[in-house]
Design a protein around this motif. Sequence first.
Motif, mmCIF file in Angstrom:
data_model
loop_
_atom_site.group_PDB
_atom_site.id
_atom_site.type_symbol
_atom_site.label_atom_id
_atom_site.label_comp_id
_atom_site.label_asym_id
_atom_site.label_seq_id
_atom_site.Cartn_x
_atom_site.Cartn_y
_atom_site.Cartn_z
ATOM 1 N N MET A 171 0.839 -1.188 0.000
ATOM 2 C CA MET A 171 0.000 0.000 0.000
ATOM 3 C C MET A 171 0.881 1.246 0.000
ATOM 4 N N ILE A 172 0.297 2.376 -0.403
ATOM 5 C CA ILE A 172 1.005 3.653 -0.406
ATOM 6 C C ILE A 172 0.474 4.473 0.760
ATOM 7 N N GLN A 173 1.347 4.929 1.606
ATOM 8 C CA GLN A 173 0.927 5.770 2.728
ATOM 9 C C GLN A 173 0.593 7.166 2.226
ATOM 10 N N TRP A 174 -0.597 7.664 2.582
ATOM 11 C CA TRP A 174 -1.018 9.004 2.171
ATOM 12 C C TRP A 174 -0.090 10.027 2.782
ATOM 13 N N GLY A 175 0.336 10.991 2.017
ATOM 14 C CA GLY A 175 1.248 12.029 2.484
ATOM 15 C C GLY A 175 0.528 13.108 3.281
ATOM 16 N N SER A 176 1.128 14.263 3.343
ATOM 17 C CA SER A 176 0.534 15.359 4.093
ATOM 18 C C SER A 176 -0.651 15.938 3.328
ATOM 19 N N GLY A 177 -1.443 16.718 4.024
ATOM 20 C CA GLY A 177 -2.611 17.326 3.409
ATOM 21 C C GLY A 177 -3.876 16.599 3.799
ATOM 22 N N PRO A 178 -5.017 17.142 3.383
ATOM 23 C CA PRO A 178 -6.295 16.535 3.750
ATOM 24 C C PRO A 178 -6.439 15.136 3.160
ATOM 25 N N VAL A 179 -6.961 14.222 3.961
ATOM 26 C CA VAL A 179 -7.170 12.854 3.476
ATOM 27 C C VAL A 179 -8.460 12.794 2.661
#
Length: 151
Positions: free
Chosen positions: A47-55
Amino acid sequence: MRSLLLFVIGLLFGATGGFLAGGGIADAGMGHDHAGHTDTAHDHSQMIQWGSGPVPSLALSISADTMSGVNLHIATTNYAMTPEVVGEADQTGGGHAHVYINGEKIGRVYSDWVHLPTAVSGDTIRVTLNGNSHSGWMGPNGPFAAEIAVP
């Protein structure tokens, strides 16, 4: 003897090259996909971990199609469908969606509507948000995915 040795070497390189070109074990039906669950107690290394910013958020709705199956609406926030960069590096904020019916992947989607001609009452439709590499996006609470039952 030399011909036999060259044959064996060619066979070895051919089989190895075919295995690698075909995607390895994962594409041979022995991989792990997230179509059937939402829990976070297992390995998410693909999986790819979501970066910064709104999910992103993801909501699904279904309407009957007058010809066949159903029409699925995929509503997202903080997420852009970006078909023009599929296959490139993953970038937080976008990608595409994968659609599953009863755990079987039926395809990828680059917009918020998709016609599912084979969906029937009782089927479970699952949608995952995926990056440009086709790996699924994951946030602090697990994969970004939603499910809906066909009425």
